[in-house]
Design a protein around this motif. Structure first.
Motif, short mmCIF file in Angstrom:
data_model
loop_
_atom_site.label_atom_id
_atom_site.label_comp_id
_atom_site.label_asym_id
_atom_site.label_seq_id
_atom_site.Cartn_x
_atom_site.Cartn_y
_atom_site.Cartn_z
N LEU A 1 0.81 -1.21 0.00
CA LEU A 1 0.00 0.00 0.00
C LEU A 1 0.85 1.26 0.00
O LEU A 1 0.50 2.27 -0.62
N GLY A 2 1.99 1.23 0.71
CA GLY A 2 2.87 2.39 0.73
C GLY A 2 3.48 2.68 -0.63
O GLY A 2 3.56 3.84 -1.06
N ASN A 3 3.94 1.63 -1.32
CA ASN A 3 4.45 1.80 -2.69
C ASN A 3 3.38 2.39 -3.60
O ASN A 3 3.64 3.28 -4.41
N LEU A 4 2.17 1.85 -3.46
CA LEU A 4 1.08 2.22 -4.36
C LEU A 4 0.75 3.70 -4.25
O LEU A 4 0.66 4.42 -5.26
N VAL A 5 0.56 4.19 -3.02
CA VAL A 5 0.18 5.60 -2.86
C VAL A 5 1.35 6.51 -3.18
O VAL A 5 1.15 7.64 -3.64
N GLY A 6 2.58 6.05 -2.97
CA GLY A 6 3.74 6.90 -3.20
C GLY A 6 4.02 7.19 -4.66
O GLY A 6 4.53 8.26 -4.99
N CYS A 7 3.69 6.25 -5.54
CA CYS A 7 4.04 6.47 -6.94
C CYS A 7 2.82 6.40 -7.86
O CYS A 7 2.26 7.43 -8.25
N ILE B 1 8.50 17.67 -7.98
CA ILE B 1 8.73 16.36 -7.37
C ILE B 1 7.73 16.21 -6.23
O ILE B 1 7.84 16.86 -5.19
N SER B 2 6.72 15.39 -6.43
CA SER B 2 5.72 15.15 -5.39
C SER B 2 6.09 13.86 -4.68
O SER B 2 5.69 12.76 -5.07
N ALA B 3 6.89 14.01 -3.64
CA ALA B 3 7.44 12.84 -2.93
C ALA B 3 6.72 12.63 -1.61
O ALA B 3 6.53 13.58 -0.83
N THR B 4 6.32 11.41 -1.35
CA THR B 4 5.68 11.09 -0.08
C THR B 4 6.71 10.63 0.95
O THR B 4 7.80 10.16 0.60
N GLU B 5 6.33 10.77 2.20
CA GLU B 5 7.06 10.11 3.27
C GLU B 5 6.66 8.63 3.24
O GLU B 5 5.89 8.19 2.38
N TYR B 6 7.13 7.85 4.20
CA TYR B 6 6.83 6.42 4.19
C TYR B 6 5.47 6.13 4.85
O TYR B 6 5.13 6.71 5.88
N LEU B 7 4.71 5.24 4.22
CA LEU B 7 3.56 4.63 4.89
C LEU B 7 4.02 3.26 5.35
O LEU B 7 4.32 2.39 4.54
N ASN B 8 4.10 3.08 6.67
CA ASN B 8 4.50 1.81 7.25
C ASN B 8 3.28 1.05 7.73
O ASN B 8 2.16 1.57 7.75
N TRP B 9 3.50 -0.16 8.17
CA TRP B 9 2.40 -0.95 8.70
C TRP B 9 2.17 -0.56 10.17
O TRP B 9 2.86 0.29 10.74
N ILE B 10 1.20 -1.16 10.78
CA ILE B 10 0.82 -0.86 12.16
C ILE B 10 2.04 -0.95 13.08
O ILE B 10 2.81 -1.90 13.00
N GLY B 11 2.20 0.07 13.94
CA GLY B 11 3.32 0.07 14.87
C GLY B 11 4.65 0.42 14.25
O GLY B 11 5.69 0.26 14.88
N GLY B 12 4.64 0.88 13.00
CA GLY B 12 5.88 1.25 12.33
C GLY B 12 6.62 0.10 11.68
O GLY B 12 7.74 0.28 11.19
N GLU B 13 6.02 -1.09 11.66
CA GLU B 13 6.66 -2.24 11.01
C GLU B 13 6.75 -2.02 9.50
O GLU B 13 5.87 -1.42 8.89
N GLN B 14 7.81 -2.53 8.90
CA GLN B 14 7.93 -2.48 7.45
C GLN B 14 7.09 -3.58 6.82
O GLN B 14 6.96 -4.67 7.37
N PHE B 15 6.50 -3.26 5.67
CA PHE B 15 5.74 -4.27 4.93
C PHE B 15 6.68 -5.41 4.54
O PHE B 15 7.84 -5.18 4.18
N SER B 16 6.18 -6.63 4.60
CA SER B 16 7.00 -7.79 4.22
C SER B 16 6.10 -8.94 3.82
O SER B 16 5.27 -9.41 4.62
N ARG C 1 4.73 -11.88 6.24
CA ARG C 1 3.27 -11.74 6.27
C ARG C 1 2.84 -10.50 7.05
O ARG C 1 1.90 -10.54 7.85
N VAL C 2 3.52 -9.40 6.79
CA VAL C 2 3.23 -8.14 7.47
C VAL C 2 2.68 -7.14 6.46
O VAL C 2 3.33 -6.84 5.46
N GLY C 3 1.48 -6.63 6.71
CA GLY C 3 0.93 -5.57 5.88
C GLY C 3 0.12 -6.07 4.70
O GLY C 3 0.09 -7.27 4.40
N ILE C 4 -0.55 -5.13 4.05
CA ILE C 4 -1.43 -5.44 2.93
C ILE C 4 -0.76 -5.01 1.63
O ILE C 4 -0.31 -3.87 1.50
N TYR C 5 -0.72 -5.91 0.68
CA TYR C 5 -0.19 -5.63 -0.66
C TYR C 5 -1.35 -5.35 -1.61
O TYR C 5 -2.50 -5.71 -1.33
N ALA C 6 -1.04 -4.71 -2.72
CA ALA C 6 -2.10 -4.22 -3.60
C ALA C 6 -3.02 -5.32 -4.08
O ALA C 6 -4.24 -5.14 -4.15
#
Length: 654
Positions: free
Chosen positions: A23-29, A325-340, A344-349
């Motif tokens: 989701l973070g990749n998706l909204v960022g680009c 340059i419209s650059a976003t900050e990071y969208l991380n998963w709950i608690g600041g965890e990185q998507f993986s 099995r962390v976070g929601i992918y597109a």
């Protein structure tokens, strides 16, 4: 928008071809790029949106080897999957291509030859990080260590994700090889070619000052300039990529960062070539009649404000340089965890589309687009954005007004002029949205649009036309409905399309929000536009999705894992991969058919201790009864699992 602009080029950062977008990749680009594209088209500009799958680089090579695929196979598969996701999310994009495109390869080699002829490519022999464990040069994601600047322990050989510093592999502290895990990293001589950013520095500084970048873009760019620009390697000692076109560079490829951004140009060329308009691409890359917008995460900022413009300048062709340059900050998963995916962390597109229709995800992501600071995904914020704002505020207001028109005014908007206070509210929103999007931000614009819906709800309730029979109030509320649908089109086009169908609207411009709907009939009876999302149930479905394929401890305990000794190994006539094994389990002897021929000969197996599953249901393979399964590891070759000391056959594995 500056004066004289006739067209807009939107360039979204290229996703890696190693896996699906989260989701973070998706909204960022790409999602943001699609919003800008729809917005500027509504403003009346000819607008082109290009991007593609980054099919080269160490990340793809590493992941492909892990999956037992060629890099090309992996990149092609991921490109197809991402393309499908973009279609289902209704992301407006004109050419989503790949760096494996022949057009891209030809363009990259040609522009590097131009840079070389102009004296901006230099080469030198140097010592580079080399792994003695797997006998390869280590670049980018092949090598991980501690960042020398901020101390982040998982910095990669090209950049630290924590502080954004661009790195060379040799700068990492306590490095290790991500292929084999070895820490035996040495320096070995090799020759590489560099883009001479130091020589380009004066012209780049002039360019940066002229663009007046803001926020995180300004901070990242100014820090790099202050630290001093130095030559940056554009070649790598790896197999997968575009062959370097320099004399003496045989066996080298162009480094992925040094060719991906050039894909914005090649994707534009490819788009118009497919349309039979060979020269039209130049309208978007030369002169001052074009405005260029780039969407990306903050880690990509220096590549787009310094390195990519440096490449274009070095070519000597007079390319138009990035405007915004419209650059976003990071969208991380709950608690600041990185998507993986692996953890099995976070929601992918692709997973998001299994859980809910895209309209909900688009609204949540854009309403909470991380434009100032890093943010974390939150179920509570999802509930607020989707249920409280989108469904209860916006969708219910539209349904309420149009249902009233249908039932109380014979399905026709009253032929009355819009109330001046509504005209003023729409005009104020128009001005704010245009200024905000022109400045490269999206979340504040969407929030202001949602505020207009709140104004509409308050207005309709205050005027109470069901009591007062105030036709002007109904016409004014209908005008607000039309304005909301148009304002929302870049953000949630599938929602706006539903409203357009009810109103019978065809072609639209953003300026049409200023015109009401006096006397317009509704095309059909309105029905609720959106349903509320049960977030509790959504969380349960997400958890079930992440647990799919996992084994509970109770299920695992049903497996009887034991050590067995191979008493005899025999070939099976006509079988290329199979051996028949007679195994001693202490209290009994069992027969197993194992696919290990080609890795082990029968002679070297006799007497060996191995691990096996001892309580599988028997199966018949090649007419032979098999009463278990031996365990092995594989990384392309196969290795039987064995205890590290002598134990009795039949010993339980815990």
């Amino acid at each position: 928008m500056k004066e004289g602009v006739k067209r807009v080029l939107v360039c979204s950062a290229w996703p890696y071809g190693s896996g699906m977008l989260h989701l973070g990749n998706l909204v960022g680009c790409l999602l943001s790029g699609g919003v800008f594209t729809r917005f500027w088209r509504l403003m009346g500009y000819e607008t082109l949106h290009v991007s593609g799958t980054d099919a080269h680089g160490t990340k793809i090579e590493y992941e492909a080897q892990r999956l037992g695929l060629s890099p090309g196979e992996l990149a092609a598969r991921v490109h197809h999957e991402i393309s499908q996701v973009l279609r289902r999310f209704e992301i407006a994009i004109d050419n989503y291509t790949t760096t494996e495109s022949p057009v891209h390869k030809e363009f990259v080699q040609r522009i590097y030859q131009e840079m070389d002829r102009n004296g901006y490519i230099i080469s030198r022999e140097e010592e580079r990080a080399f792994c003695n464990g797997c006998r390869r040069f280590l670049a980018d994601r092949f090598i991980v260590g501690t960042c020398p600047r901020c101390g982040y322990p998982q910095a990669q050989g090209n950049q630290c994700d924590a502080c954004g510093t661009l790195l060379e592999p040799e700068e990492l502290l306590d490095p290790y090889c991500t292929f084999c895990g070895s820490t035996e990293i040495v320096r070995r001589k090799t020759r590489h070619w560099y883009l001479d950013l130091e020589r380009l520095a004066p012209r780049l500084l002039e360019y940066v000052k002229a663009r007046d970048f803001q926020g995180n873009v300004k901070l990242f760019t100014e820090r790099m300039i202050q630290e001093g620009l130095r030559p940056r390697a554009v070649t790598r000692d790896i197999e997968w990529g575009i062959p370097a076109p320099f004399e003496g560079a045989e066996g080298k490829v162009i480094y992925v960062w040094a060719e991906a951004a050039l894909g914005y140009v090649s994707a534009t060329i490819e788009h118009f070539r497919r349309r039979g308009e060979e020269e039209r691409w130049k309208d978007f890359w030369f002169g001052e009649e074009v405005w260029q917008i780039y969407t990306q995460g903050k880690d990509n900022v220096p590549f787009h404000t310094l390195i990519f413009p440096g490449q274009l300048i070095a070519s000597g062709q007079g390319y138009h340089l990035p405007d915004q340059i419209s650059a976003t900050e990071y969208l991380n998963w709950i608690g600041g965890e990185q998507f993986s995916k692996t953890r099995r962390v976070g929601i992918y597109a692709d997973e998001a589309l299994e859980l809910l229709p895209p309209v909900y995800w688009r609204f949540y992501l854009l309403y909470n687009r991380p434009e100032k600071t890093d943010t974390n995904f939150s179920w509570e914020e999802f509930d607020k954005a989707v249920n409280a704002v989108l469904v209860d505020n916006i969708a219910n207001f539209i349904h309420r007004v149009l249902s009233f028109v249908w039932s109380r005014h014979d399905a026709r908007v009253p032929a009355a002029q819009t109330d001046p206070e509504v005209v003023s509210a729409i005009e104020d929103t128009y001005g704010f949205v245009v200024r905000t999007v022109e400045g490269g931000a999206l979340a504040p614009a969407l929030r202001r649009i949602a505020q207009l819906a709140r104004v509409g709800n308050e207005y309709f309730q205050r005027k109470a036309p069901w009591k007062t029979h105030d036709a002007r109030a109904v016409a004014s509320a209908a005008h607000l409905v039309k304005a909301l649908a148009i304002f929302l089109e870049p953000f949630i086009p599938m929602f706006s399309r539903q409203v357009y169908e009810l109103l019978g609207l065809q072609e639209r411009r953003l300026s049409d929000v200023r015109e009401g709907l006096p006397g317009r009939p509704l095309a059909r009876k309105p029905t609720p536009l959106l349903e509320r999302v049960d977030v509790g149930e959504l969380k349960r479905r997400y958890q079930a999705m992440k647990e799919e394929g996992l084994v509970s401890i109770e299920e695992f305990q049903k497996l009887d894992l034991r050590v067995a000794r191979i008493l005899q190994a025999q070939e099976i006539p006509g079988a290329d991969r199979l051996l028949k094994l007679l195994l001693d389990l202490g209290d009994r002897k069992v027969q197993v058919v194992a696919g290990i021929k080609g890795h082990y000969s029968p002679e070297e197996l006799s007497g060996r201790l191995i691990a096996m599953v001892a309580n599988l249901k028997p199966a018949t393979i090649r007419g032979i009864r098999s009463e278990g399964m031996v365990l092995a590891a594989t990384d392309g070759t196969l290795a039987l699992l064995s205890p590290d000391r002598e134990v009795e056959p039949g010993t339980r594995i815990r």
